[in-house]
Scaffold this motif. Sequence first.
Motif, mmCIF file in Angstrom:
data_model
loop_
_atom_site.group_PDB
_atom_site.id
_atom_site.type_symbol
_atom_site.label_atom_id
_atom_site.label_comp_id
_atom_site.label_asym_id
_atom_site.label_seq_id
_atom_site.Cartn_x
_atom_site.Cartn_y
_atom_site.Cartn_z
ATOM 1 N N SER A 166 36.420 2.859 -9.675
ATOM 2 C CA SER A 166 37.289 2.247 -10.679
ATOM 3 C C SER A 166 37.043 2.868 -12.036
ATOM 4 C CB SER A 166 37.039 0.735 -10.769
ATOM 5 O OG SER A 166 37.614 0.047 -9.689
ATOM 6 N N LEU A 167 37.999 2.677 -12.922
ATOM 7 C CA LEU A 167 37.890 3.109 -14.309
ATOM 8 C C LEU A 167 38.073 1.875 -15.183
ATOM 9 C CD1 LEU A 167 37.641 5.713 -16.082
ATOM 10 C CD2 LEU A 167 40.137 5.642 -16.272
ATOM 11 N N LEU A 168 37.131 1.633 -16.066
ATOM 12 C CA LEU A 168 37.241 0.518 -17.004
ATOM 13 C C LEU A 168 37.718 1.013 -18.355
ATOM 14 C CD1 LEU A 168 33.917 -1.473 -16.411
ATOM 15 C CD2 LEU A 168 36.129 -1.786 -15.272
ATOM 16 N N ILE A 169 38.721 0.332 -18.906
ATOM 17 C CA ILE A 169 39.105 0.529 -20.303
ATOM 18 C C ILE A 169 38.691 -0.746 -21.023
ATOM 19 C CG2 ILE A 169 40.985 0.894 -21.931
ATOM 20 C CD1 ILE A 169 42.499 2.379 -19.770
ATOM 21 N N ILE A 170 37.934 -0.605 -22.105
ATOM 22 C CA ILE A 170 37.325 -1.750 -22.769
ATOM 23 C C ILE A 170 37.572 -1.692 -24.274
ATOM 24 C CG2 ILE A 170 35.178 -3.057 -23.032
ATOM 25 C CD1 ILE A 170 34.037 -1.131 -20.798
ATOM 26 N N TYR A 171 37.839 -2.835 -24.855
ATOM 27 C CA TYR A 171 37.876 -2.922 -26.315
ATOM 28 C C TYR A 171 37.526 -4.343 -26.729
ATOM 29 C CZ TYR A 171 42.544 -5.175 -26.120
ATOM 30 O OH TYR A 171 43.589 -6.031 -25.881
ATOM 31 N N HIS A 186 26.925 0.452 -37.126
ATOM 32 C CA HIS A 186 26.230 1.556 -36.459
ATOM 33 C C HIS A 186 26.182 1.351 -34.947
ATOM 34 C CE1 HIS A 186 25.129 2.922 -40.435
ATOM 35 N NE2 HIS A 186 24.594 1.749 -40.684
ATOM 36 N N LEU A 187 27.317 0.990 -34.397
ATOM 37 C CA LEU A 187 27.380 0.770 -32.950
ATOM 38 C C LEU A 187 27.362 2.100 -32.219
ATOM 39 C CD1 LEU A 187 30.078 -2.010 -33.047
ATOM 40 C CD2 LEU A 187 27.693 -2.307 -32.404
ATOM 41 N N PRO A 188 26.846 2.100 -30.979
ATOM 42 C CA PRO A 188 26.758 3.351 -30.206
ATOM 43 C C PRO A 188 28.109 3.774 -29.635
ATOM 44 C CG PRO A 188 25.967 1.508 -28.902
ATOM 45 C CD PRO A 188 26.264 0.949 -30.266
ATOM 46 N N PHE A 189 28.993 4.223 -30.507
ATOM 47 C CA PHE A 189 30.319 4.621 -30.061
ATOM 48 C C PHE A 189 30.251 5.939 -29.280
ATOM 49 C CE2 PHE A 189 31.758 2.381 -34.090
ATOM 50 C CZ PHE A 189 32.142 1.240 -33.401
ATOM 51 N N PRO A 190 31.208 6.150 -28.368
ATOM 52 C CA PRO A 190 31.310 7.452 -27.719
ATOM 53 C C PRO A 190 31.523 8.542 -28.763
ATOM 54 C CG PRO A 190 32.684 5.821 -26.628
ATOM 55 C CD PRO A 190 32.203 5.190 -27.898
ATOM 56 N N ASP A 218 36.275 1.914 -25.246
ATOM 57 C CA ASP A 218 35.414 2.670 -24.354
ATOM 58 C C ASP A 218 36.139 2.873 -23.034
ATOM 59 O OD1 ASP A 218 33.223 4.047 -23.467
ATOM 60 O OD2 ASP A 218 31.822 2.362 -23.550
ATOM 61 N N VAL A 219 35.769 3.936 -22.329
ATOM 62 C CA VAL A 219 36.302 4.246 -21.001
ATOM 63 C C VAL A 219 35.120 4.610 -20.121
ATOM 64 C CG1 VAL A 219 37.679 5.880 -19.647
ATOM 65 C CG2 VAL A 219 38.570 4.992 -21.814
#
Length: 390
Positions: A310-315, A327-331, A342-343
């Motif tokens: 599966s692929l998750l798309i998250i927000y 300062h979140l750990p963004f892609p 995020d994906v």
Amino acid sequence: MVGQSPAEPRAAVLLQPFVHQVGGHTSMLTYDEHTICKPLVSQELSFYESLPLAMRQFTPQYKGIVSVHLKKDSLGNLTLIASPGLGQPDTCGRLDSAGGDPAVTLWHKCKWSHTQVTKTFKDSCPGKMLLRTDLQYHTDSLLEDANGKQAERKSYNPWGLHCHRQHLNRMSSKHNENKLHQFLLLENVVSKYSYPCILDLKMGTRQHGDDASEEKKARHIKKCEQSTSASLGVRICGMQVYQADTGHFLCKDKYYGRKLSAEGFRQTLRQFLCNGNQLRTDLLEPIILRLKALLAVIRKQSSYRFYSSSLLIIYDGQEHKESADQHLPFPKTHGTNPSRVDVRMIDFAHTTFKGSKSNPNPTPYDGPDHGYIFGLENLIKILQSLLEGK
């Protein structure tokens, strides 16, 4: 955290249902705030241990293995306990081939009260909110009150508990209380979101693994033919999206996703990006950029076939003005990410590739997974059309 030696044992951990599980059929459990666990399958472990460097930003971080056992209290209630270091010298070690069936889950006669579930949910999400569900079940309600009534059914997303009950029915007669089982420890990819909106997409035009029986193969082929898996290479397997106007989550399950036409898929994708007041157009470009980055990586992975993954798309469903300062750990694929998208690829129990440790002689495949690429390309096209206002 999880790789401590036996000389530094950590306390046993009571595992609880992962309340943000929107799809799949294997029980996902909460180990700690940033870690979930699931029954270990050797093929999935082999994938994580051999993970190409370029794919790591698109998968949950693999954190090791933990031993799990059932515990019964004086009233006969059973809970699942994770015991780091118990039964194996290295919590990040290989699967013990003598450990029995690795694909089992152990929710054995474990009934979670509504109070427990609500507390678990509130602990994971700040603020007052409920989940409104449009889930279609062919069984009775997941939770009942003392009088057997089902009035609380729509107060939260019950999919994870549905998975527990399914496993409870299938596995309760197979395992005793003292048997040790091994679970994978993985990053909780939604832990940094206050109101996680999650879309679970079953990717590719084929869903059955190479080891599927003829009956299972035929069943999966039929599901693909009768859904958008065949026409688009992707279908919706689950969803929860926060509705700012009501303070609820709107949820859809895999049965809903299987019935969608190509246009229905597009409309549901649009619904996933709507917060009840407006379409979150600010999310479209960062999601598209992230998907394009994943597409570029998948095109370079020769011999890999991501069957049934599966692929998750998250927000985050709640817009935070201060998020740029957190300062979140963004892609890192597209720099700063104020929309917090995020994906991530998940579920690799049927993934095959050349050199797999769990299967030394996999079915040989050349080149990239074209069915997966077909699904990604169509997903990007649909999101691009939404961005352009079509």
